[in-house]
Design a protein around this motif. Structure first.
Motif, short mmCIF file in Angstrom:
data_model
loop_
_atom_site.label_atom_id
_atom_site.label_comp_id
_atom_site.label_asym_id
_atom_site.label_seq_id
_atom_site.Cartn_x
_atom_site.Cartn_y
_atom_site.Cartn_z
N PRO A 175 0.97 -1.36 -0.01
CA PRO A 175 0.03 0.18 0.05
C PRO A 175 0.69 1.40 0.06
N GLY A 176 0.09 2.19 -0.01
CA GLY A 176 0.74 3.56 -0.46
C GLY A 176 1.75 3.98 0.69
N ALA A 177 1.37 4.00 2.03
CA ALA A 177 1.98 4.43 2.96
C ALA A 177 3.38 3.59 3.24
N PHE A 178 3.48 2.36 2.96
CA PHE A 178 4.55 1.50 2.97
C PHE A 178 5.71 2.04 1.58
N VAL A 179 5.07 2.28 0.61
CA VAL A 179 5.59 2.50 -0.48
C VAL A 179 6.25 3.94 -0.30
N GLY A 180 5.49 4.95 0.18
CA GLY A 180 5.99 6.23 0.39
C GLY A 180 6.95 6.34 1.41
N MET A 181 6.75 5.84 2.60
CA MET A 181 8.00 5.65 3.47
C MET A 181 9.26 5.04 2.99
#
Length: 281
Positions: free
Chosen positions: A206-212
């Motif tokens: 998901p986005g939060a994981f990739v963004g981090m």
């Protein structure tokens, strides 16, 4: 470990051309296969408009967020705007009558306690750079399930109205009879969030994981943040669905009755007063 978003997705002409091509492809597929909910509504046009709006809105938001993160009043104003837009969007998706604004209740009931707990525990500071993304994710999740739960519940009640009347004939209260019919359909709004949580790391990242990761965080830190987002979303969405279902079951959130005057009750009374008096033979 050094990583940056710029090295992954450069913002250049090639990106713009690819985005335009993908948007056009989505619209062409929707038009070619007639993926329209009604004969008078074009999904292809909606896709094009949505893509253009997203580009314009993100351009504006990028500038606004840069200013909002500098002060607490600016931060709070930005959060209020986010909430208001979510309520307007959810309300108009669920119903076209004057009760649309009641979708503020499920969104607020889910989001406000979680954000308050984050602030009180110090896990998220009162700063725009941290609070805006987290709150935006939670509001977006609450918006999605409110729309799904509200639409499914109202559709089910409209199609199975006879069963509601039969339950009332057996002694059920109106609220309880409507709840029995609407609850199974409305609860399906939780399925996308449940599936995303159950398959995280196995099917999607998901986005939060990739963004981090793109921001340079370690995989362990990125995983912890993503786990928090998923669990918080399930809490927010469960509350939002429960409140939406209760509003529908109690007739607070509803759709216009066919043949009834549209608009607010005050406007309806004004229209009725302007009608000529009926004459009985």
């Amino acid at each position: 470990m050094t990583s940056s978003a710029a090295s992954l997705i450069p913002v250049n002409t090639a990106l713009g051309v690819l985005l335009a091509a993908l948007l056009l492809a989505a619209a062409v597929v929707a038009g070619r296969f007639h993926l329209d909910p009604h004969p008078y509504k074009s999904r292809a046009r909606e896709i094009l408009v949505a893509g253009l709006r997203a580009a314009a809105q993100l351009a504006v938001v990028s500038v606004v967020i840069e200013r909002a993160v500098r002060s607490v009043p600016g931060l709070l104003a930005f959060l209020v705007v986010m909430f208001a837009v979510a309520v307007r969007t959810a309300g108009r998706r669920v119903t076209s009558d004057h009760t649309w604004w009641l979708t503020a209740a499920p969104i607020a009931a889910g989001v406000v306690p979680v954000v308050t707990a984050l602030l009180l525990t110090g896990l998220v500071p009162l700063r725009g750079i941290a609070l805006i993304p987290i709150t935006g994710i939670l509001i977006g999740g609450a918006l999605t399930v409110t729309v799904l739960a509200g639409r499914r519940a109202l559709d089910e009640l409209a199609q199975r109205h006879g069963e509601v009347e039969a339950a009332m004939a057996l002694g059920f209260l109106d609220r309880d009879a409507r709840m029995e019919i609407a609850r199974p359909a409305a609860s399906e709004a939780l399925l996308p969030g449940l599936d995303q949580t159950r398959t995280v790391g196995l099917v999607t990242l998901p986005g939060a994981f990739v963004g981090m990761l793109m921001g340079g965080a370690s995989p362990v830190m990125a995983g912890a943040v993503q786990l928090f987002v998923l669990i918080a979303l399930m809490a927010v969405q469960s509350v939002a669905v429960a409140v939406t279902l209760e509003l529908v079951a109690r007739h607070h959130l509803h759709r216009p009755v066919p043949g009834a005057p549209t608009g607010s009750p005050r406007k309806a009374r004004r229209r009725m007063k302007r009608l000529p008096p009926s004459r009985t033979p």
